[in-house]
Design a protein around this motif. Structure first.
Motif, mmCIF file in Angstrom:
data_model
loop_
_atom_site.group_PDB
_atom_site.id
_atom_site.type_symbol
_atom_site.label_atom_id
_atom_site.label_comp_id
_atom_site.label_asym_id
_atom_site.label_seq_id
_atom_site.Cartn_x
_atom_site.Cartn_y
_atom_site.Cartn_z
ATOM 1 N N UNK A 85 0.899 -1.331 0.027
ATOM 2 C CA UNK A 85 -0.046 0.012 -0.025
ATOM 3 C C UNK A 85 0.807 1.350 0.124
ATOM 4 N N UNK A 86 0.458 2.299 -0.763
ATOM 5 C CA UNK A 86 0.994 3.555 -0.738
ATOM 6 C C UNK A 86 0.361 4.386 0.321
ATOM 7 N N UNK A 87 1.057 4.759 1.433
ATOM 8 C CA UNK A 87 0.299 5.771 2.465
ATOM 9 C C UNK A 87 1.298 6.902 2.533
ATOM 10 N N UNK A 88 0.518 8.145 2.144
ATOM 11 C CA UNK A 88 1.026 9.266 2.184
ATOM 12 C C UNK A 88 2.515 9.238 1.779
ATOM 13 N N UNK A 89 2.763 8.614 0.537
ATOM 14 C CA UNK A 89 3.945 8.568 -0.311
ATOM 15 C C UNK A 89 4.773 7.468 0.176
ATOM 16 N N UNK A 90 4.659 6.773 1.284
ATOM 17 C CA UNK A 90 5.516 5.806 1.693
ATOM 18 C C UNK A 90 4.964 4.474 1.434
ATOM 19 N N UNK A 91 5.792 3.487 1.356
ATOM 20 C CA UNK A 91 5.112 2.059 0.769
ATOM 21 C C UNK A 91 4.984 1.245 2.155
ATOM 22 N N UNK A 92 3.828 0.622 2.593
ATOM 23 C CA UNK A 92 3.544 -0.016 3.542
ATOM 24 C C UNK A 92 3.133 -1.559 3.192
ATOM 25 N N UNK A 93 3.823 -2.612 3.663
ATOM 26 C CA UNK A 93 3.481 -4.147 3.534
ATOM 27 C C UNK A 93 2.440 -4.452 4.551
ATOM 28 N N UNK A 94 1.367 -5.059 3.892
ATOM 29 C CA UNK A 94 0.478 -5.813 4.685
ATOM 30 C C UNK A 94 0.484 -7.132 4.578
ATOM 31 N N UNK A 95 0.714 -7.944 5.417
ATOM 32 C CA UNK A 95 0.826 -9.533 5.249
ATOM 33 C C UNK A 95 -0.468 -10.239 5.683
#
Length: 106
Positions: A85-95
């Motif tokens: 996911x891209x949250x406020x320009x930062x990539x977050x990984x959700x498993x």
């Protein structure tokens, strides 16, 4: 075959839910939920349908495809067991969390 049926039921089920009124709340009183900060928000990834022609991830009970945007968040990529996911320009990984084991009684 059973796995496919479970995935289909998960994709169809959330659409049938309806919001219910709280009968104990005094009439005329409205509450507005406080907006959660997107960067600290936790996303619930409940299932992934991953194939050569179609990729769908059920996030917070809603089926979503790559490129979808919701609540200011963009679903960048779907993998077999995780999403980016891209949250406020930062990539977050959700498993994907492991499903509980099912035991049968004798």
């Amino acid at each position: 075959m059973a796995r496919l049926l479970i995935v289909i039921l998960l994709l169809v089920g959330p659409g049938a839910a309806m919001a219910l009124q709280d009968p104990t709340r005094p009439s005329g009183q409205q509450t507005t939920p406080a907006p959660a900060a997107a960067e600290s928000r936790q996303f619930a990834l409940s299932s992934i349908l991953y194939g050569p022609q179609r990729r769908v991830a059920v996030i917070d009970g809603v089926p979503r495809s790559e490129g979808d945007t919701f609540d200011g968040v963009r679903l960048r990529r779907i993998y077999p067991a995780r999403v980016e996911l891209v949250v406020q320009g930062q990539v977050r990984e959700v498993r994907l969390t492991a499903l509980p084991s099912i035991r049968t009684s004798k």
